[in-house]
Design an enzyme around this catalytic site. Sequence first.
Site, PDB file in Angstrom:
ATOM      1  N   HIS A 179      41.571  14.116  64.160  1.00  0.00           N
ATOM      2  CA  HIS A 179      40.481  14.955  64.684  1.00  0.00           C
ATOM      3  C   HIS A 179      39.599  14.147  65.640  1.00  0.00           C
ATOM      4  O   HIS A 179      39.210  14.636  66.705  1.00  0.00           O
ATOM      5  CB  HIS A 179      39.609  15.481  63.545  1.00  0.00           C
ATOM      6  CG  HIS A 179      40.320  16.435  62.612  1.00  0.00           C
ATOM      7  ND1 HIS A 179      40.398  16.243  61.262  1.00  0.00           N
ATOM      8  CD2 HIS A 179      40.982  17.589  62.859  1.00  0.00           C
ATOM      9  CE1 HIS A 179      41.064  17.245  60.701  1.00  0.00           C
ATOM     10  NE2 HIS A 179      41.443  18.069  61.654  1.00  0.00           N
ATOM     11  N   ARG A 207      49.840  19.106  67.201  1.00  0.00           N
ATOM     12  CA  ARG A 207      50.556  17.896  66.792  1.00  0.00           C
ATOM     13  C   ARG A 207      52.051  18.008  67.006  1.00  0.00           C
ATOM     14  O   ARG A 207      52.705  17.099  67.474  1.00  0.00           O
ATOM     15  CB  ARG A 207      50.283  17.617  65.303  1.00  0.00           C
ATOM     16  CG  ARG A 207      48.870  17.193  65.017  1.00  0.00           C
ATOM     17  CD  ARG A 207      48.580  17.273  63.556  1.00  0.00           C
ATOM     18  NE  ARG A 207      48.769  18.646  63.066  1.00  0.00           N
ATOM     19  CZ  ARG A 207      48.449  19.060  61.854  1.00  0.00           C
ATOM     20  NH1 ARG A 207      47.978  18.216  60.970  1.00  0.00           N
ATOM     21  NH2 ARG A 207      48.617  20.322  61.492  1.00  0.00           N
ATOM     22  N   SER A 265      44.925  16.762  57.093  1.00  0.00           N
ATOM     23  CA  SER A 265      43.924  16.643  56.025  1.00  0.00           C
ATOM     24  C   SER A 265      44.595  16.824  54.664  1.00  0.00           C
ATOM     25  O   SER A 265      44.269  16.125  53.699  1.00  0.00           O
ATOM     26  CB  SER A 265      42.838  17.703  56.199  1.00  0.00           C
ATOM     27  OG  SER A 265      42.194  17.545  57.430  1.00  0.00           O
ATOM     28  N   LYS A 277      38.897  30.803  51.480  1.00  0.00           N
ATOM     29  CA  LYS A 277      39.496  29.549  50.993  1.00  0.00           C
ATOM     30  C   LYS A 277      38.457  28.697  50.279  1.00  0.00           C
ATOM     31  O   LYS A 277      37.304  28.657  50.700  1.00  0.00           O
ATOM     32  CB  LYS A 277      40.017  28.731  52.186  1.00  0.00           C
ATOM     33  CG  LYS A 277      41.487  28.972  52.506  1.00  0.00           C
ATOM     34  CD  LYS A 277      42.132  27.785  53.169  1.00  0.00           C
ATOM     35  CE  LYS A 277      42.017  27.689  54.632  1.00  0.00           C
ATOM     36  NZ  LYS A 277      42.699  26.724  55.386  1.00  0.00           N
TER      37      LYS A 277
HETATM   38  O1  PNS Z   1      41.374  23.636  60.884  1.00  0.00           O
HETATM   39  P1  PNS Z   1      41.920  25.017  60.763  1.00  0.00           P
HETATM   40  O2  PNS Z   1      41.844  25.496  59.322  1.00  0.00           O
HETATM   41  O3  PNS Z   1      43.308  25.159  61.339  1.00  0.00           O
HETATM   42  O4  PNS Z   1      40.942  25.964  61.632  1.00  0.00           O
HETATM   43  C1  PNS Z   1      41.163  27.347  61.700  1.00  0.00           C
HETATM   44  C2  PNS Z   1      39.995  28.072  62.403  1.00  0.00           C
HETATM   45  C3  PNS Z   1      38.677  27.738  61.767  1.00  0.00           C
HETATM   46  C4  PNS Z   1      39.962  27.685  63.859  1.00  0.00           C
HETATM   47  C5  PNS Z   1      40.295  29.616  62.297  1.00  0.00           C
HETATM   48  O5  PNS Z   1      40.525  29.954  60.954  1.00  0.00           O
HETATM   49  C6  PNS Z   1      39.161  30.488  62.816  1.00  0.00           C
HETATM   50  O6  PNS Z   1      38.915  30.541  63.998  1.00  0.00           O
HETATM   51  N1  PNS Z   1      38.460  31.183  61.908  1.00  0.00           N
HETATM   52  C7  PNS Z   1      37.318  32.025  62.240  1.00  0.00           C
HETATM   53  C8  PNS Z   1      37.616  33.487  62.007  1.00  0.00           C
HETATM   54  C9  PNS Z   1      38.249  34.103  63.230  1.00  0.00           C
HETATM   55  O7  PNS Z   1      37.675  34.120  64.312  1.00  0.00           O
HETATM   56  N2  PNS Z   1      39.469  34.616  63.058  1.00  0.00           N
HETATM   57  C10 PNS Z   1      40.264  35.174  64.137  1.00  0.00           C
HETATM   58  C11 PNS Z   1      41.002  34.082  64.873  1.00  0.00           C
HETATM   59  S1  PNS Z   1      42.615  34.535  65.061  1.00  0.00           S
END
Ligand code: PNS
Length: 167
Positions: free
Chosen positions: A18, A91, A129, A42
């Site tokens: 990150h 990645r 992570s 979650k």
């Molecule tokens: O580190 P991660 O868990 O891969 O991050 C995922 C994240 C936080 C980017 C994604 O879950 C997100 O944007 N959540 C916010 C809710 C949202 O906007 N959902 C629609 C996106 S498709």
Amino acid sequence: MPKIAVYPGSFDPATYGHLDIIKRSLEIFDKVIVAVIRHPHKEPLFTLQERVKMLKVATKDLKNVKVDSFEGLLVNYVKSQKTNIIIRGLRAISDFEYELQMVLMNRRLNNSIETIFLMPEEHYSYLSSSLVKEIVFSGGKASKFVPPVVEEALHRKFSVDKSGRSW
Ligand code: PNS
């Protein structure tokens, strides 16, 4: 107008992968907002406050980084920060499908938002992570993978919480 980018994620916890993406983003943007999500469904290992705090410590020497948190739709948060740019790390091919789905969905939600993908240093391309949590939970060291503040927090967390849950 300064060029601002939002780098969103769970950061549960932040890894050197990150940080690598944050540093690469700073080469392109004037300011990078690291946006830690408050997950409604979650249950992360670290609380929102812990994830934000660790990122603040890990990025304290980097100029033009702000660590923030958000809940709700990412596109709305990005707009509220007066930008239209999302940064995501990519990645491996295995990341691609999920990331493509998110880009296209975010685009349907707000057509003015663009996502830019950056690839980390190749020795971070296998780092996640979840794996780091598994390593420390199983008695290994994570100092090559996470900043000291995170490694200490992981050891602390697992010494009080050997609940055996899976990530
Ligand atoms: O580190 P991660 O868990 O891969 O991050 C995922 C994240 C936080 C980017 C994604 O879950 C997100 O944007 N959540 C916010 C809710 C949202 O906007 N959902 C629609 C996106 S498709």
